[in-house]
Design a protein around this motif. Structure first.
Motif, PDB file in Angstrom:
ATOM      1  N   ARG A 129      30.212  29.898  38.362  1.00 43.44           N
ATOM      2  CA  ARG A 129      30.503  28.962  39.448  1.00 43.44           C
ATOM      3  C   ARG A 129      31.686  29.488  40.250  1.00 43.44           C
ATOM      4  O   ARG A 129      32.635  30.037  39.687  1.00 43.44           O
ATOM      5  N   ALA A 130      31.621  29.321  41.564  1.00 41.82           N
ATOM      6  CA  ALA A 130      32.671  29.839  42.440  1.00 41.82           C
ATOM      7  C   ALA A 130      33.861  28.885  42.456  1.00 41.82           C
ATOM      8  O   ALA A 130      34.119  28.178  43.436  1.00 41.82           O
ATOM      9  N   ARG A 131      34.589  28.882  41.352  1.00 43.73           N
ATOM     10  CA  ARG A 131      35.762  28.024  41.210  1.00 43.73           C
ATOM     11  C   ARG A 131      36.932  28.854  40.690  1.00 43.73           C
ATOM     12  O   ARG A 131      36.751  29.813  39.948  1.00 43.73           O
ATOM     13  N   LEU A 132      38.150  28.449  41.050  1.00 45.15           N
ATOM     14  CA  LEU A 132      39.338  29.209  40.664  1.00 45.15           C
ATOM     15  C   LEU A 132      39.494  29.247  39.145  1.00 45.15           C
ATOM     16  O   LEU A 132      39.783  30.292  38.558  1.00 45.15           O
ATOM     17  N   GLY A 133      39.298  28.099  38.494  1.00 44.95           N
ATOM     18  CA  GLY A 133      39.418  28.057  37.040  1.00 44.95           C
ATOM     19  C   GLY A 133      38.393  28.949  36.361  1.00 44.95           C
ATOM     20  O   GLY A 133      38.704  29.638  35.383  1.00 44.95           O
ATOM     21  N   ALA A 134      37.158  28.951  36.893  1.00 40.45           N
ATOM     22  CA  ALA A 134      36.109  29.805  36.321  1.00 40.45           C
ATOM     23  C   ALA A 134      36.444  31.275  36.526  1.00 40.45           C
ATOM     24  O   ALA A 134      36.160  32.114  35.664  1.00 40.45           O
ATOM     25  N   LEU A 135      37.053  31.597  37.662  1.00 41.29           N
ATOM     26  CA  LEU A 135      37.469  32.979  37.923  1.00 41.29           C
ATOM     27  C   LEU A 135      38.486  33.438  36.892  1.00 41.29           C
ATOM     28  O   LEU A 135      38.390  34.546  36.343  1.00 41.29           O
ATOM     29  N   VAL A 136      39.454  32.585  36.593  1.00 42.64           N
ATOM     30  CA  VAL A 136      40.488  32.922  35.610  1.00 42.64           C
ATOM     31  C   VAL A 136      39.881  33.091  34.225  1.00 42.64           C
ATOM     32  O   VAL A 136      40.223  34.023  33.490  1.00 42.64           O
ATOM     33  N   ARG A 137      38.966  32.207  33.866  1.00 41.43           N
ATOM     34  CA  ARG A 137      38.324  32.326  32.557  1.00 41.43           C
ATOM     35  C   ARG A 137      37.514  33.619  32.458  1.00 41.43           C
ATOM     36  O   ARG A 137      37.439  34.231  31.377  1.00 41.43           O
ATOM     37  N   THR A 138      36.915  34.036  33.561  1.00 42.47           N
ATOM     38  CA  THR A 138      36.161  35.279  33.565  1.00 42.47           C
ATOM     39  C   THR A 138      37.082  36.470  33.330  1.00 42.47           C
ATOM     40  O   THR A 138      36.757  37.379  32.561  1.00 42.47           O
ATOM     41  N   VAL A 139      38.242  36.478  33.979  1.00 40.07           N
ATOM     42  CA  VAL A 139      39.225  37.550  33.758  1.00 40.07           C
ATOM     43  C   VAL A 139      39.675  37.556  32.294  1.00 40.07           C
ATOM     44  O   VAL A 139      39.743  38.611  31.652  1.00 40.07           O
ATOM     45  N   ALA A 140      39.962  36.365  31.763  1.00 39.53           N
ATOM     46  CA  ALA A 140      40.449  36.255  30.393  1.00 39.53           C
ATOM     47  C   ALA A 140      39.406  36.677  29.368  1.00 39.53           C
ATOM     48  O   ALA A 140      39.746  37.092  28.254  1.00 39.53           O
ATOM     49  N   SER A 141      38.143  36.593  29.734  1.00 37.42           N
ATOM     50  CA  SER A 141      37.074  37.020  28.835  1.00 37.42           C
ATOM     51  C   SER A 141      36.783  38.508  28.964  1.00 37.42           C
ATOM     52  O   SER A 141      36.545  39.193  27.961  1.00 37.42           O
ATOM     53  N   ALA A 142      36.818  39.020  30.200  1.00 32.09           N
ATOM     54  CA  ALA A 142      36.389  40.398  30.445  1.00 32.09           C
ATOM     55  C   ALA A 142      37.420  41.441  30.041  1.00 32.09           C
ATOM     56  O   ALA A 142      37.062  42.489  29.463  1.00 32.09           O
ATOM     57  N   LEU A 143      38.687  41.215  30.332  1.00 34.98           N
ATOM     58  CA  LEU A 143      39.690  42.261  30.086  1.00 34.98           C
ATOM     59  C   LEU A 143      39.857  42.613  28.602  1.00 34.98           C
ATOM     60  O   LEU A 143      39.908  43.802  28.253  1.00 34.98           O
ATOM     61  N   PRO A 144      39.962  41.629  27.693  1.00 36.41           N
ATOM     62  CA  PRO A 144      40.115  42.004  26.284  1.00 36.41           C
ATOM     63  C   PRO A 144      38.954  42.848  25.755  1.00 36.41           C
ATOM     64  O   PRO A 144      39.138  43.642  24.828  1.00 36.41           O
ATOM     65  N   LYS A 145      37.775  42.695  26.343  1.00 38.12           N
ATOM     66  CA  LYS A 145      36.621  43.493  25.902  1.00 38.12           C
ATOM     67  C   LYS A 145      36.772  44.958  26.286  1.00 38.12           C
ATOM     68  O   LYS A 145      36.053  45.819  25.760  1.00 38.12           O
ATOM     69  N   ARG A 146      37.698  45.265  27.201  1.00 37.44           N
ATOM     70  CA  ARG A 146      37.903  46.638  27.659  1.00 37.44           C
ATOM     71  C   ARG A 146      39.024  47.347  26.913  1.00 37.44           C
ATOM     72  O   ARG A 146      39.383  48.474  27.244  1.00 37.44           O
ATOM     73  N   SER A 147      39.591  46.685  25.906  1.00 40.56           N
ATOM     74  CA  SER A 147      40.681  47.317  25.152  1.00 40.56           C
ATOM     75  C   SER A 147      40.157  48.511  24.355  1.00 40.56           C
ATOM     76  O   SER A 147      38.982  48.562  23.980  1.00 40.56           O
TER      77      SER A 147
END
Length: 383
Positions: A270-288
């Motif tokens: 969903r195009a929402r600010l909170g959803a954007l933040v949750r997406t960042v918080a989910s995606a970055l740790p997977k790239r460690s």
């Protein structure tokens, strides 16, 4: 005295915020502080560098001209795309002494809303909508216009920074007359120095992710990058193993300028600010990056942080650049000259030695980086 046992990985994960160790850039101007705060609450270090500047509504002659035109020749159909944009338009018209006249012509027109926020603004103004897009997307509004037809109709389209070319072309193709209402037009910042610094950091891969909330913001970043655009795009296209920079967009329309250039962006559902933040918080740790040393120790690279046996250590840019390069080499020896290419501009061979020393001292483990005489350095990985 017996040393206390190191905490388990589960214990460390429970104390570390999901974005601890990562640096995330914010390119938006509107709600930039809110977005940065949400990211920081999840542990991120943020870099705020708005790539666009919003033209103040009372000073916007293009908006005033569109308003005068619509009052003089009333629209048959009004498309409200955003709540804040629609309210801003009405407030600006009120300030120009045209508020009542604008509401009068809108009251006689059919009104389409892109989503619930636009709908709320329309109803708050005492107006009634004909239809609201269930999925809150511009594409759905475009499809509605095509199905119902606009032949011979005058259609006012409230823009919100984006040019909305699909809306305008659909109206024209259908035989209608489109009147673009440029609410909150964007221009380049008065001072582009912060954005230029962001471009430098992206090219040097000192940024872990860049967030975009509008397509014009992505276009503006490319424009300001200038001669560095190719290097910046290479950083965006690179994989996590090559320390690539993650592009995060609020939706496919926002991502389009980078998508056309071969850059994949992760997006929330969903195009929402909170959803954007949750997406960042989910995606970055997977790239460690997780590696096992020959000494039995384990290391994990998280942005500007290293976990050694689950203990977090923040590193300065130079030591962090060295361990990233050595990790990407997968145990192969890198010469001083090769490592020098990963350090900030102006560094010399001595800076490489200092960075290696500071890396060893920072994680309290000299055996993590092995010196290979007359050849260089390598990460002492388990075979």
């Amino acid at each position: 005295m017996v040393a206390a046992p190191a905490p388990s990985r589960e214990a460390v994960d429970s104390t570390l915020a999901p974005l601890t160790g990562y640096t995330v850039a914010v390119t938006a101007q509107r709600r930039a502080d809110e977005l940065a705060t949400l990211l920081e609450r999840r542990g991120a270090r943020t870099v705020v560098a708005p790539t666009l500047r919003i033209v103040p509504l009372p000073d916007d002659e293009a908006l005033r001209a569109a308003t005068v035109e619509l009052i003089r020749e009333a629209p048959d159909l009004v498309v409200a795309t955003t709540g804040i944009g629609f309210r801003g338009w009405l407030e600006a018209a009120e300030g120009w002494g045209m508020g009542d006249d604008l509401l009068t012509v809108m009251g006689r027109a059919r009104i389409l809303c892109r989503g619930p926020k636009a709908l709320g603004a329309v109803r708050a103004a005492g107006l009634t909508e004909e239809w609201t897009a269930p999925s809150e997307t511009g594409d759905e509004v475009v499809e509605y216009l095509r199905e119902r037809g606009v032949n011979g109709q005058r259609v006012a389209i409230q823009l919100h920074g984006d040019p909305a070319e699909d809306f305008i072309q659909t109206v024209r193709d259908g035989g209608g007359a489109a009147v673009a209402v440029p609410v909150y037009r964007w221009t380049l910042p008065t001072d582009i120095t912060p954005v230029q610094r962001l471009v430098d950091a992206i090219c040097a891969r000192r940024i872990d992710a860049v967030t975009f909330t509008s397509a014009p913001a992505a276009n503006a970043l490319l424009r300001i990058a200038g001669d560095q655009a190719a290097d910046m795009l290479e950083a965006f296209r690179a994989s996590a193993e090559d320390n690539g920079v993650l592009s995060v967009s609020v939706g496919p329309i926002t991502a389009a300028p980078l998508t056309r250039l071969g850059v994949e962006s992760v997006q929330p559902q969903r195009a929402r600010l909170g959803a954007l933040v949750r997406t960042v918080a989910s995606a970055l740790p997977k790239r460690s990056r997780k590696l096992q040393l020959a000494t039995g120790h384990s290391i994990e690279l998280r942005g500007h942080m290293v976990l050694l046996d689950d203990q977090p250590f923040q590193l300065p840019p130079a030591p962090m650049a060295v361990i990233r390069a050595l990790a990407s080499a997968n145990g192969k020896v890198l010469s001083r000259a090769e490592l020098l290419g990963h350090l900030p501009r102006g560094a010399d061979g001595h800076a490489v030695e200092m960075a290696v020393t500071r890396l060893r001292d920072a994680v309290h483990l000299r055996s993590c980086v092995e010196t290979v005489i007359k050849r260089g350095y390598r990460l002492n990985l388990e075979v």
